[in-house]
Scaffold this motif. Sequence first.
Motif, PDB file in Angstrom:
ATOM      1  N   PHE A  92       0.856  -1.190   0.000  1.00  0.00           N
ATOM      2  CA  PHE A  92       0.000   0.000   0.000  1.00  0.00           C
ATOM      3  C   PHE A  92       0.888   1.235   0.000  1.00  0.00           C
ATOM      4  CE2 PHE A  92      -2.524  -3.229   2.284  1.00  0.00           C
ATOM      5  CZ  PHE A  92      -3.682  -3.222   1.532  1.00  0.00           C
ATOM      6  N   THR A  93       0.636   2.160  -0.907  1.00  0.00           N
ATOM      7  CA  THR A  93       1.402   3.399  -0.953  1.00  0.00           C
ATOM      8  C   THR A  93       0.517   4.529  -1.465  1.00  0.00           C
ATOM      9  OG1 THR A  93       3.304   4.524  -1.966  1.00  0.00           O
ATOM     10  CG2 THR A  93       2.265   2.774  -3.248  1.00  0.00           C
ATOM     11  N   THR A  94       0.788   5.738  -0.994  1.00  0.00           N
ATOM     12  CA  THR A  94       0.037   6.901  -1.481  1.00  0.00           C
ATOM     13  C   THR A  94       0.530   7.348  -2.849  1.00  0.00           C
ATOM     14  OG1 THR A  94       1.553   8.282  -0.176  1.00  0.00           O
ATOM     15  CG2 THR A  94      -0.587   7.772   0.794  1.00  0.00           C
ATOM     16  N   ASP A  95       1.697   6.869  -3.286  1.00  0.00           N
ATOM     17  CA  ASP A  95       2.214   7.137  -4.632  1.00  0.00           C
ATOM     18  C   ASP A  95       2.226   8.635  -4.940  1.00  0.00           C
ATOM     19  OD1 ASP A  95       3.159   6.788  -7.180  1.00  0.00           O
ATOM     20  OD2 ASP A  95       1.221   6.236  -8.044  1.00  0.00           O
ATOM     21  N   LEU A  96       2.913   9.393  -4.111  1.00  0.00           N
ATOM     22  CA  LEU A  96       2.997  10.832  -4.328  1.00  0.00           C
ATOM     23  C   LEU A  96       3.762  11.156  -5.610  1.00  0.00           C
ATOM     24  CD1 LEU A  96       3.735  12.339  -0.802  1.00  0.00           C
ATOM     25  CD2 LEU A  96       1.536  11.963  -1.908  1.00  0.00           C
ATOM     26  N   THR A  97       3.306  12.151  -6.304  1.00  0.00           N
ATOM     27  CA  THR A  97       3.981  12.620  -7.515  1.00  0.00           C
ATOM     28  C   THR A  97       4.558  14.005  -7.259  1.00  0.00           C
ATOM     29  OG1 THR A  97       2.002  13.688  -8.401  1.00  0.00           O
ATOM     30  CG2 THR A  97       2.315  11.350  -8.910  1.00  0.00           C
ATOM     31  N   GLU A  98       5.288  14.517  -8.252  1.00  0.00           N
ATOM     32  CA  GLU A  98       5.852  15.863  -8.108  1.00  0.00           C
ATOM     33  C   GLU A  98       4.746  16.896  -7.897  1.00  0.00           C
ATOM     34  OE1 GLU A  98       6.447  13.741 -10.473  1.00  0.00           O
ATOM     35  OE2 GLU A  98       8.576  13.624 -11.012  1.00  0.00           O
ATOM     36  N   LEU A  99       3.620  16.709  -8.559  1.00  0.00           N
ATOM     37  CA  LEU A  99       2.519  17.649  -8.433  1.00  0.00           C
ATOM     38  C   LEU A  99       1.950  17.658  -7.010  1.00  0.00           C
ATOM     39  CD1 LEU A  99       0.845  19.639 -10.122  1.00  0.00           C
ATOM     40  CD2 LEU A  99      -0.781  17.783 -10.557  1.00  0.00           C
ATOM     41  N   ASP A 100       1.853  16.463  -6.410  1.00  0.00           N
ATOM     42  CA  ASP A 100       1.370  16.387  -5.030  1.00  0.00           C
ATOM     43  C   ASP A 100       2.292  17.136  -4.078  1.00  0.00           C
ATOM     44  OD1 ASP A 100      -0.842  14.715  -5.654  1.00  0.00           O
ATOM     45  OD2 ASP A 100       0.495  12.985  -5.725  1.00  0.00           O
ATOM     46  N   VAL A 101       3.585  17.020  -4.336  1.00  0.00           N
ATOM     47  CA  VAL A 101       4.562  17.668  -3.474  1.00  0.00           C
ATOM     48  C   VAL A 101       4.482  19.188  -3.615  1.00  0.00           C
ATOM     49  CG1 VAL A 101       7.037  17.979  -3.042  1.00  0.00           C
ATOM     50  CG2 VAL A 101       6.116  15.689  -3.482  1.00  0.00           C
ATOM     51  N   VAL A 102       4.396  19.657  -4.841  1.00  0.00           N
ATOM     52  CA  VAL A 102       4.376  21.100  -5.097  1.00  0.00           C
ATOM     53  C   VAL A 102       3.103  21.751  -4.546  1.00  0.00           C
ATOM     54  CG1 VAL A 102       4.293  22.861  -6.902  1.00  0.00           C
ATOM     55  CG2 VAL A 102       5.891  20.945  -7.102  1.00  0.00           C
ATOM     56  N   ILE A 103       1.971  21.125  -4.810  1.00  0.00           N
ATOM     57  CA  ILE A 103       0.683  21.712  -4.402  1.00  0.00           C
ATOM     58  C   ILE A 103       0.399  21.471  -2.922  1.00  0.00           C
ATOM     59  CG2 ILE A 103      -1.811  21.619  -4.826  1.00  0.00           C
ATOM     60  CD1 ILE A 103      -1.263  20.963  -7.688  1.00  0.00           C
ATOM     61  N   GLY A 104       1.032  20.455  -2.355  1.00  0.00           N
ATOM     62  CA  GLY A 104       0.786  20.171  -0.949  1.00  0.00           C
ATOM     63  C   GLY A 104      -0.413  19.272  -0.724  1.00  0.00           C
ATOM     64  N   GLN A 105      -0.570  18.266  -1.573  1.00  0.00           N
ATOM     65  CA  GLN A 105      -1.711  17.357  -1.473  1.00  0.00           C
ATOM     66  C   GLN A 105      -1.399  16.106  -0.657  1.00  0.00           C
ATOM     67  OE1 GLN A 105      -4.864  17.640  -2.826  1.00  0.00           O
ATOM     68  NE2 GLN A 105      -4.388  19.736  -3.391  1.00  0.00           N
ATOM     69  N   GLY A 106      -0.221  16.040  -0.046  1.00  0.00           N
ATOM     70  CA  GLY A 106       0.208  14.820   0.618  1.00  0.00           C
ATOM     71  C   GLY A 106      -0.719  14.364   1.729  1.00  0.00           C
ATOM     72  N   GLU A 107      -1.064  15.271   2.644  1.00  0.00           N
ATOM     73  CA  GLU A 107      -1.888  14.886   3.790  1.00  0.00           C
ATOM     74  C   GLU A 107      -3.294  14.472   3.344  1.00  0.00           C
ATOM     75  OE1 GLU A 107      -1.784  18.080   6.547  1.00  0.00           O
ATOM     76  OE2 GLU A 107       0.347  17.846   7.015  1.00  0.00           O
ATOM     77  N   ARG A 108      -3.834  15.183   2.372  1.00  0.00           N
ATOM     78  CA  ARG A 108      -5.167  14.837   1.863  1.00  0.00           C
ATOM     79  C   ARG A 108      -5.148  13.446   1.214  1.00  0.00           C
ATOM     80  NH1 ARG A 108      -9.337  18.287   0.373  1.00  0.00           N
ATOM     81  NH2 ARG A 108      -7.895  20.037   0.592  1.00  0.00           N
ATOM     82  N   LYS A 109      -4.089  13.178   0.463  1.00  0.00           N
ATOM     83  CA  LYS A 109      -3.976  11.892  -0.215  1.00  0.00           C
ATOM     84  C   LYS A 109      -3.791  10.757   0.796  1.00  0.00           C
ATOM     85  CE  LYS A 109      -2.063  10.307  -4.616  1.00  0.00           C
ATOM     86  NZ  LYS A 109      -1.060  10.596  -5.676  1.00  0.00           N
TER      87      LYS A 109
END
Length: 496
Positions: A92-109
């Motif tokens: 299981f992984t949230t599979d963060l992308t560069e866009l998630d990092v830049v926009i700050g979507q990590g916690e939501r994801k």
Amino acid sequence: MSSLRAKIQDVFNEPACEQNRGKDAKARKKGCSKPLTPGAAAGGCAFDGAKIVLQPITDVAHLIHAPLACEGNSWDNRGAASSGPTLWRTSFTTDLTELDVVIGQGERKLFKAIREIKEAYGPPAIFVYPTCVTALIGDDIEAVCKRAAEKFGLPVVPVNAPGFVGSKNLGNKLAGEALLEHVIGTAEPDDAGPYDINILGEFNLSGEFWLVKPLLDRLGIRVRACIPGDARYFDIACAHRARAAMMVCSTALINLARKMEQRWDIPFFEGSFYGITDTSEALRQISQLLVKKGADPEILGRTEALIAEEEAIAWKKLAAYRPRLEGKRVLLNTGGVKSWSVVHALMEIGIEIVGTSVKKSTVEDKERIKQILKDDNHIFEQMAPRELYAMLSEHKADIMLSGGRTQFIALKAKTPWLDINQERQHPYAGYDGMVELVRQIDLAIHNPIWRQVREPAPWDCQPAVREELPSTKSETATLHVVQEFAGTTAGDFGEC
């Protein structure tokens, strides 16, 4: 990040470590590990160490909050085995992308991923691991886990051990801290008894613990929690009700054992299930600790009777191998508890140890090795591949026992090799495990393939010329050479 820094400092200041107790306050704060340099975590970072300790908890969902590559392959982690649930083998992984990092979507994801796991699998708990990326961008996984636990009604455990904070061994200890803070003591068993114990630092590699548990069952001793081998979440949550504990790998979870003794008065000792003598001594010490905690002293007599019976069976089986292996020389390139426990086990049947590594061993491990070998010359901190190859190619050892990363050194030196680390396919713990280890060493050393690969190749041998060839380079002479070789047999070749 400040809470993580405090946890790391607490792990460094480990009072149960004999070496640490001898330092002054300033030196103690620096910890035991060497300063980290680029590439120092190549053998395993803190995240890797935390996941190694916790993933064998088989009914838990392990969620990696990071880019996809951080998860890697979780299938058959270190060769640990499960007698039931298989959820731990699902990645299981949230599979963060560069866009998630830049926009700050990590916690939501992350929150969304927890909800999806809850709905699809319904596990008893979810463990969440940040890695270097999510720790550096500042995702507050503790807050997300707390909110998710309230929302979805199940434990969501943050395992705060991003890779950059240190080595694999540090990650092992941080995993133990996560269990202490969020899991152990959160549930109460309805069947606690005077013969309940915990086994700490046992990973059930290749099902090794399944060779030991029947011995404890025959004594009426129940393993309340084996951490982490073949563990269940509820068992670990109830681990605080055990009466005693055995520490198998102190480099991994000594902090867990020490703090459980402080909080819940669970005495522990460090032992080994490798070898006949060490297995017997471990059973004795478990029984003695239980008696000190109120168990009926009659268990001591039953323990001695079981030991006598099992030792007699094991020695009878090993007698067949002694003439074939006595005097054989073994090089051990491993570490940790195996650096002394396997040494002792092999010497019991007459095998000579020409060297053993202590790269991942504690001060206590090293002292045990010195007592067993009586010679510091056979102990090395770290041996370069070139030195290993030179030692094997000069036939200073009949076989090397090591992990998979150094197997090709032995194969290149045309020397028998046996996997003794986590990737091994055979269990070596307990009385039956010792017999299996000796059997595998015998099979490896006496495999006829080694005699064949050490012989020179036919094309390296000069043929015995039966008649003088014509000196002229004519087609007749060429034809004669072809016919000469075509008619040769194995007996026509001279010595190389």
